[in-house]
Design an enzyme around this catalytic site. Structure first.
Site, mmCIF file in Angstrom:
data_model
loop_
_atom_site.group_PDB
_atom_site.id
_atom_site.type_symbol
_atom_site.label_atom_id
_atom_site.label_comp_id
_atom_site.label_asym_id
_atom_site.label_seq_id
_atom_site.Cartn_x
_atom_site.Cartn_y
_atom_site.Cartn_z
ATOM 1 N N ASP B 94 44.670 67.660 3.467
ATOM 2 C CA ASP B 94 45.403 68.910 3.260
ATOM 3 C C ASP B 94 45.130 69.388 1.837
ATOM 4 O OD1 ASP B 94 46.812 67.209 1.681
ATOM 5 O OD2 ASP B 94 48.677 67.340 2.786
ATOM 6 N N ASP B 273 48.925 66.797 13.409
ATOM 7 C CA ASP B 273 49.131 65.565 12.643
ATOM 8 C C ASP B 273 50.604 65.463 12.336
ATOM 9 O OD1 ASP B 273 48.958 67.755 10.430
ATOM 10 O OD2 ASP B 273 49.874 66.009 9.469
ATOM 11 N N CYS B 311 52.637 50.781 29.113
ATOM 12 C CA CYS B 311 51.747 50.852 27.952
ATOM 13 C C CYS B 311 50.795 49.658 27.943
ATOM 14 C CB CYS B 311 52.571 50.879 26.671
ATOM 15 S SG CYS B 311 51.579 51.007 25.173
ATOM 16 N N CYS B 313 48.967 48.753 25.216
ATOM 17 C CA CYS B 313 48.635 48.360 23.845
ATOM 18 C C CYS B 313 48.905 46.880 23.625
ATOM 19 C CB CYS B 313 49.381 49.218 22.824
ATOM 20 S SG CYS B 313 51.020 48.633 22.340
ATOM 21 N N CYS B 316 52.603 45.836 23.424
ATOM 22 C CA CYS B 316 53.295 45.752 24.715
ATOM 23 C C CYS B 316 52.766 44.606 25.578
ATOM 24 C CB CYS B 316 53.186 47.083 25.453
ATOM 25 S SG CYS B 316 54.223 48.363 24.679
ATOM 26 N N HIS B 342 52.164 50.531 17.961
ATOM 27 C CA HIS B 342 52.561 50.995 19.297
ATOM 28 C C HIS B 342 52.759 52.514 19.331
ATOM 29 C CE1 HIS B 342 54.621 51.563 23.091
ATOM 30 N NE2 HIS B 342 55.526 52.231 22.413
#
Lengths: 382, 382
Positions: B94, B273, B311, B313, B316, B342
């Site tokens: 930014d 974002d 999930c 991931c 998880c 996560h």
């Protein structure tokens, strides 16, 4: 005689150092071994993937902390500590005794056990030798420690003797309880007795004899590295180790600096643990072969070298001192993650090198060379 | 006309949503895309290995923070931000404008630029449009943002107009500076202009026309998600997006909740974002398909299910809510590590599912189904 879990692989020709293998329920552990500390069921700022990557075969966790939070009920319901924290190698748990002495705002030791108030919520608890065995078997600890009475450096003879006597009574009760809890063969964790006796040689000898007679699978040397000068540590370590049988693993609790670890290995110690590498890492102290460096210092602002040129860890392969200094100064969690990883890798690598040196009968010169560089290098010139 | 960096791959039949690809110096970025925020040159509590593992092709970093600490001198000497932080995919930075407005204890906007005092050490600085381009080119940003004047929700018309006029002047100067800095082809980062105009439709339109005329490679919509009600956000998002050309990537800054992201995608926004997933993760808020859960709650003490059953991931797959609650309550850094991982994985997966739904012309029903479950599930019943 108790079951044999330890075999000496090689004895160094130049010292009392030795390599060996401890057979435990979650796999073999090569010794000498440094065990990272996961107080609350996690080595701070480190994932289990990282522990595997570095190559640890055993970690330590704290009975006192886990008993108070989340409580044995939760860990029991989870199917034990290994499943709860997702770690499939070995776990050693301490007895909680040391934390009762160092953390609890109130404690009273009787022959029955250690009564104390929780440092978290002030609630009252009693840890008896039997209860401590039971808790550690619920955790599923691969190595569990007996409850002992800890004394500090400077304790008078009479109090040290009293602590020794209670510790011995507790050992006998712990052993009975442990034999009962392992009787059905489902829980297979190994009990370690603890030699106490403070800094009185006759008490150390008396304690060692009682511990040897109790014939537990392994033996710990307690009450060292509690603030005494290095020479006193060395003297009592040497004295006590010589009283222990060759065929059992020897564990010195709470040592984590390269100097103390290398000294302990030289005296024939097989196992050690300490929060030192992770705690100091979080505070920005990073191990190098030229001594520890304080990463926040201005001299590292434009230093694009790795922490340690010779280190092969992923932190040293990928990041500069400059970036690590920046992470530390900005208070980023990644600073703790990377520093903890590097420091643990460094100690693990040091101990692995020590094992190799023992195999090759050159431990004494290995130790001398390492410490020469470690003590005369960067840290002196910082 | 400026170089084309964006190609639309597919337009959803049921909404304005679209998939596309942005070609950038450090590889292609599939859109819609959620970009995690690495303020100080690290996504908080996350390693670059984890970012790769999740599949991120671009992250965001903050010019204001990096300019103040470690400073452009250090990053320049390191060979740019990518090398400094060891990240080989894209970085969007930014302009620092928003932080000057939200963090600096003193600021003064003139046509020349934004004069401010550092929130770290109180030192004075001037960020001009040209200087901001220069800093971002030293960082090596793959996408760099023009300096703009931010206004808050509730700013009066006159001030909003004034901000718009300065922002436009700064855009023209930024574009000249960017053309100069990219002239030799060594630095190839892309400049994005920013549409302002606060919550006044005629100002939004005027700003959009000026931005479109400036013909930068990409366009951001600023000044949304600054505290306005969701309906106002939607209205102005829809209004502003419709004023932008189809063939340029559209970026809405600072949105990170599933509701806002799915709404933005529906309006044809390509990039967003936010610190939301990592910041709330550190505070123990975990995304699930049934709404976010507050992991510290007592109801999770004996809950050995993963955060989200669906999930995939690694958090998880390997850890229970009970363990995550324990880590949060004991203040362990691993709590931040696992929660951040996560939540980022969850959002990345959500946006990937959105891309698939767009490809299959069912974005509207996908969004409806997801939000029905998300809004009516656990979080309502917690």
């Amino acid at each position: 005689m108790s079951e044999t879990i330890f075999s000496v692989v090689h004895k160094d020709a130049s010292s009392k150092a030795r390599t060996g293998i401890i057979q435990l329920p979650h796999g073999p552990v090569e010794t000498p071994v440094f065990m990272p500390v996961g107080t609350n069921g996690t080595v701070k700022a480190i994932t289990v993937d990282d522990l595997h990557e570095i190559g640890f075969q055993i970690i330590l966790s704290n009975t006192y902390h886990l008993y108070l939070r989340p409580g044995t009920g939760v860990i029991d319901a989870a199917g034990g500590l290994h499943r709860f924290i997702h770690w499939d190698k070995n776990i050693l748990t301490d007895s909680g005794g040391f934390q009762v002495f160092s953390l609890a705002p109130f404690r009273k030791i009787t022959e029955g056990g250690a009564k104390f108030r929780s440092h978290i919520d002030g609630s009252y608890h009693l840890l008896s030798p039997e209860r401590v065995v039971e808790i550690q078997s619920i955790l599923g600890s691969d190595i569990q420690m007996q409850l002992d009475v800890c004394t500090s450096y400077g304790t008078n003879y009479k109090d040290a003797e009293k602590a020794l006597i209670i510790t011995d009574k507790w050992l006998k009760r712990a052993k009975s309880a442990w034999e009962a809890v392992t009787d059905d063969g489902i829980y297979q964790g190994k009990l370690f007795a603890i030699v106490q006796g403070n800094f009185y040689k006759d008490l150390r000898q008396r304690s060692a004899e009682l511990v040897v007679a109790a014939d537990t699978p392994g033996i710990a040397i307690g009450g060292l590295s509690v603030g005494e000068p290095f020479e006193v540590f060395t003297e009592y370590l040497q004295y006590t180790t010589a009283l222990l049988p060759e065929h059992k693993p020897r564990y010195v609790m709470g040592i984590g600096t390269p100097e103390f670890i290398l000294e302990a290995i030289e005296q024939g110690v097989d196992m050690f643990d300490c929060v030192f590498p992770t705690r100091t890492g979080r505070n920005g102290l990073l191990f190098t072969r030229q001594g520890p460096i304080t990463i926040k210092k201005g001299k590292y602002e434009y230093d694009f070298n790795p922490i340690d040129e010779e280190c092969t860890c992923k932190v040293c392969r990928n990041y500069s001192r400059s970036y690590l200094r920046h992470l530390y100064r900005t208070g980023e969690i990644l600073s703790s993650i990377l520093a903890s990883y590097h420091n643990l890798y460094f100690l693990h690598d040091l101990v692995r090198s020590a094992r190799r040196a023992i195999q090759e009968n050159r431990y004494t010169s290995f130790k001398k060379d390492f410490l020469y560089s470690y003590k005369s290098g960067t840290s002196k010139n910082e």
